[in-house]
Design a protein around this motif. Structure first.
Motif, mmCIF file in Angstrom:
data_model
loop_
_atom_site.group_PDB
_atom_site.id
_atom_site.type_symbol
_atom_site.label_atom_id
_atom_site.label_comp_id
_atom_site.label_asym_id
_atom_site.label_seq_id
_atom_site.Cartn_x
_atom_site.Cartn_y
_atom_site.Cartn_z
ATOM 1 N N GLU A 28 -42.592 37.454 98.728
ATOM 2 C CA GLU A 28 -41.772 36.246 98.684
ATOM 3 C C GLU A 28 -40.290 36.614 98.555
ATOM 4 N N ILE A 30 -38.907 39.399 99.568
ATOM 5 C CA ILE A 30 -38.485 39.962 100.854
ATOM 6 C C ILE A 30 -38.159 38.854 101.849
ATOM 7 N N LEU A 31 -39.025 37.812 101.862
ATOM 8 C CA LEU A 31 -38.778 36.686 102.759
ATOM 9 C C LEU A 31 -37.459 35.979 102.440
ATOM 10 N N VAL A 33 -34.845 37.352 100.935
ATOM 11 C CA VAL A 33 -33.749 38.250 101.329
ATOM 12 C C VAL A 33 -33.512 38.193 102.833
ATOM 13 N N ILE A 34 -34.612 38.225 103.594
ATOM 14 C CA ILE A 34 -34.492 38.149 105.059
ATOM 15 C C ILE A 34 -33.828 36.840 105.471
ATOM 16 N N GLY A 35 -34.217 35.765 104.811
ATOM 17 C CA GLY A 35 -33.613 34.459 105.109
ATOM 18 C C GLY A 35 -32.111 34.451 104.845
ATOM 19 N N LEU A 37 -30.141 37.114 104.771
ATOM 20 C CA LEU A 37 -29.491 37.985 105.762
ATOM 21 C C LEU A 37 -29.319 37.280 107.100
ATOM 22 N N ILE A 38 -30.349 36.545 107.504
ATOM 23 C CA ILE A 38 -30.259 35.805 108.771
ATOM 24 C C ILE A 38 -29.152 34.745 108.693
ATOM 25 N N GLN A 41 -25.826 36.438 108.885
ATOM 26 C CA GLN A 41 -25.547 36.897 110.231
ATOM 27 C C GLN A 41 -25.115 35.743 111.129
#
Length: 257
Positions: A28, A30-31, A33-35, A37-38, A41
């Motif tokens: 969760e 990681i998800l 963090v990815i969100g 980062l996206i 970006q």
């Protein structure tokens, strides 16, 4: 979606599945963090796009300024060329040519007296530097050429200031002592507006002849020939640099298509 993950988490806790819960929690995180980062970006791309649009807007305005400036440069080169010609004609009289045509002589000397400074059309560049936005120009060749053009302009202003000083000392002050400027200015104004010699305006021959004996004033016209020639050379370089800069800007704008 949030309720779905919350339900899974609660089920694992009730069933005492600690290891699976830890893995789930890590997943969760990681998800999340990815969100983030996206999202960062996407935001970064938007900022880059906005900066590029602003840069292209500035470049387009600089190009417009340059085109106007080239026309102004061309006009000044023509004007200064006529002033060089006038100064050379005046020098001929100082060196012994008979003063037979007072109208022509009057027109030539006043053409020098009424010289004007050149002012560059660089509003967009000034806006860029004053606002601290010069860094928006990403093309180093464009940026460096803009700075070189500004440097040339400063050299031209120095040359103009040099002649302004020479004109005050060698032309204006001595002429004020020997010339009656009233008929001289009236005749010149009439010639410029009507293209004729002027009616009922008598030019001061005796004053002109006295003026032609003054070495100081002759040197003023000599300096006009020299310094106007230097100014025209500087303007020619500025024109060439401006034309090259327009080409660079057009390539940069077209590369964005």
């Amino acid at each position: 979606m949030i309720k779905f993950f919350r339900k899974i988490r609660q089920t694992m806790i009730k069933e005492n599945k600690v290891s699976k819960y830890v893995l789930y929690a890590i997943g969760e995180i990681i998800l999340v963090v990815i969100g983030i980062l996206i999202a960062l970006q996407i935001n970064n791309n938007n900022e880059i796009r906005k900066a590029r649009e602003k840069e292209l807007h500035y470049l387009s305005n600089i190009k417009s300024d340059l085109n106007l400036n080239i026309k102004e440069i061309e006009s000044y080169i023509i004007t200064r060329s006529t002033q060089i010609e006038s100064a050379n004609k005046a020098i001929e009289y100082f060196e012994g040519k008979p003063l037979t045509n007072l109208d022509d002589f009057n027109k030539d000397i006043v053409n020098i007296y009424t010289w004007r400074k050149f002012y560059q059309i660089n509003n967009t560049f000034q806006e860029l530097t004053n606002s601290g936005n010069l860094a928006l120009i990403s093309n180093d060749s464009i940026k460096n050429t803009l700075l070189n053009l500004e440097s040339l302009y400063k050299k031209l202003k120095y040359e103009e200031e040099h002649f302004r000083y020479d004109a005050e000392i060698l032309l204006y002050e001595p002429s004020y002592k020997v010339l009656d400027l009233n008929p001289i200015v009236k005749k010149y104004t009439y010639q410029m507006s009507n293209g004729k010699a002027g009616e009922n305006i008598t030019l001061p021959r005796e004053n002109f002849e006295l003026m032609l004996k003054d070495l100081e004033q002759k040197n003023g016209f000599v300096m006009a020939v020299f310094e106007f020639s230097v100014m025209n050379q500087q303007l020619e370089v500025m024109k060439t640099l401006s034309e090259g800069l327009i080409t660079l800007i057009e390539k940069e704008i077209n590369s964005n298509d």
